[in-house]
Design a protein around this motif. Structure first.
Motif, PDB file in Angstrom:
ATOM      1  N   THR A 113     -11.754 -22.875  14.012  1.00  0.00           N
ATOM      2  CA  THR A 113     -10.899 -22.504  12.885  1.00  0.00           C
ATOM      3  C   THR A 113      -9.526 -23.113  13.131  1.00  0.00           C
ATOM      4  O   THR A 113      -8.883 -22.831  14.140  1.00  0.00           O
ATOM      5  N   SER A 131      -4.453 -25.036   4.273  1.00  0.00           N
ATOM      6  CA  SER A 131      -3.959 -23.876   4.996  1.00  0.00           C
ATOM      7  C   SER A 131      -4.903 -23.485   6.130  1.00  0.00           C
ATOM      8  O   SER A 131      -4.458 -23.050   7.189  1.00  0.00           O
ATOM      9  N   ARG A 132      -6.192 -23.641   5.909  1.00  0.00           N
ATOM     10  CA  ARG A 132      -7.182 -23.320   6.940  1.00  0.00           C
ATOM     11  C   ARG A 132      -8.384 -24.235   6.780  1.00  0.00           C
ATOM     12  O   ARG A 132      -8.847 -24.502   5.664  1.00  0.00           O
ATOM     13  N   ASP A 174      -5.821 -23.492  11.690  1.00  0.00           N
ATOM     14  CA  ASP A 174      -4.821 -22.972  10.766  1.00  0.00           C
ATOM     15  C   ASP A 174      -3.616 -23.902  10.746  1.00  0.00           C
ATOM     16  O   ASP A 174      -3.041 -24.226  11.791  1.00  0.00           O
ATOM     17  N   TYR A 175      -3.229 -24.313   9.542  1.00  0.00           N
ATOM     18  CA  TYR A 175      -2.037 -25.133   9.365  1.00  0.00           C
ATOM     19  C   TYR A 175      -0.891 -24.204   8.987  1.00  0.00           C
ATOM     20  O   TYR A 175      -0.780 -23.775   7.843  1.00  0.00           O
ATOM     21  N   ARG A 176      -0.047 -23.884   9.962  1.00  0.00           N
ATOM     22  CA  ARG A 176       1.002 -22.890   9.760  1.00  0.00           C
ATOM     23  C   ARG A 176       2.249 -23.474   9.097  1.00  0.00           C
ATOM     24  O   ARG A 176       2.982 -22.745   8.428  1.00  0.00           O
ATOM     25  N   ARG A 210       4.244 -21.799   5.977  1.00  0.00           N
ATOM     26  CA  ARG A 210       2.937 -21.647   5.350  1.00  0.00           C
ATOM     27  C   ARG A 210       2.831 -20.304   4.652  1.00  0.00           C
ATOM     28  O   ARG A 210       3.121 -19.265   5.229  1.00  0.00           O
ATOM     29  N   ARG A 226      -4.307 -17.695   0.744  1.00  0.00           N
ATOM     30  CA  ARG A 226      -5.173 -18.857   0.802  1.00  0.00           C
ATOM     31  C   ARG A 226      -6.152 -18.811  -0.359  1.00  0.00           C
ATOM     32  O   ARG A 226      -6.579 -17.747  -0.782  1.00  0.00           O
TER      33      ARG A 226
END
Length: 210
Positions: free
Chosen positions: A172, A164-165, A174-176, A29, A33
């Motif tokens: 929250t 991404s978030r 988060d897509y890492r 990632r 962003r």
């Protein structure tokens, strides 16, 4: 608490919870962003239409959870069959198994000392058993990289135009990492946080469909 296998009493089952870490064919990632332009938002809408009705799938990977008082980890198998779900978490040392399953008719948490606990739904069962507020309906969408149907959501994208978030319902997400070998691409590393709770999910395999 060092691992999931130590979670015997009801208040120490945190590591068995499903909420929300590394696939072999995943894209790293990017740190940047952005809110997304018309094209990026259009791609996300296409993704949500394509996956919006996907409610039969299985993922396998690893799960770690933590709060300000506890932490734990284990391997995870999550099977979703329409409104019914089955989370099976196994401790890394002893292989002790915890299982959360249920659907519209109620939820069960197995593997605890003292026997199975039951509740009207997963959210209530988790709150009463371990003191967690788990947004199960939203999580089923978030793990697919989709916005949940309930309430507003803020979404940001990486340079690859994948989410991404995601911020929704106080969480929250988060897509890492994403597995770009899948069509559509699927999340492979997901971090979710709503202080004091933190969940890290590493997805090794996705199987979509019945």
């Amino acid at each position: 608490m060092a691992s999931i296998v130590r979670m015997i009493a009801p208040k120490r089952v945190l590591a068995t919870l499903p909420i929300l870490l590394l696939a072999a064919c995943a894209t790293t990632r990017p740190p940047v962003r952005n809110a997304g332009d018309a094209v990026t938002l259009g791609l996300q809408e296409q993704r949500e239409r394509a996956l919006g009705d996907t409610d039969h799938w299985t993922l396998e990977g690893r799960l770690s959870v933590a709060s300000d008082k506890d932490s734990g980890s284990g391997s995870l198998t999550w099977r979703q069959e329409g409104d019914h779900y089955d989370f099976t978490v196994r401790g890394p040392v002893t292989g002790r198994t915890f299982r959360l399953s249920g659907g519209p008719d109620g939820a069960e948490l197995e593997g605890l000392e003292g026997g199975t606990r039951r509740g009207p739904d997963a959210e209530t069962l988790m709150a009463e058993t371990v003191g967690w507020q788990i947004p199960m309906a939203e999580l089923k969408r978030w793990v697919l990289g989709l916005r949940a149907d309930r309430g507003p959501a803020d979404i940001a994208f990486g340079a690859d135009r994948l989410p991404s978030r995601l911020v929704q319902d106080g969480w929250t997400v988060d897509y890492r990492q994403w597995d770009a070998t899948k069509q559509p691409a699927m999340p492979s590393r997901v971090f979710a946080e709503k202080p004091p709770y933190k969940v890290r999910l590493s997805i090794d395999t996705w199987s979509l469909g019945r």
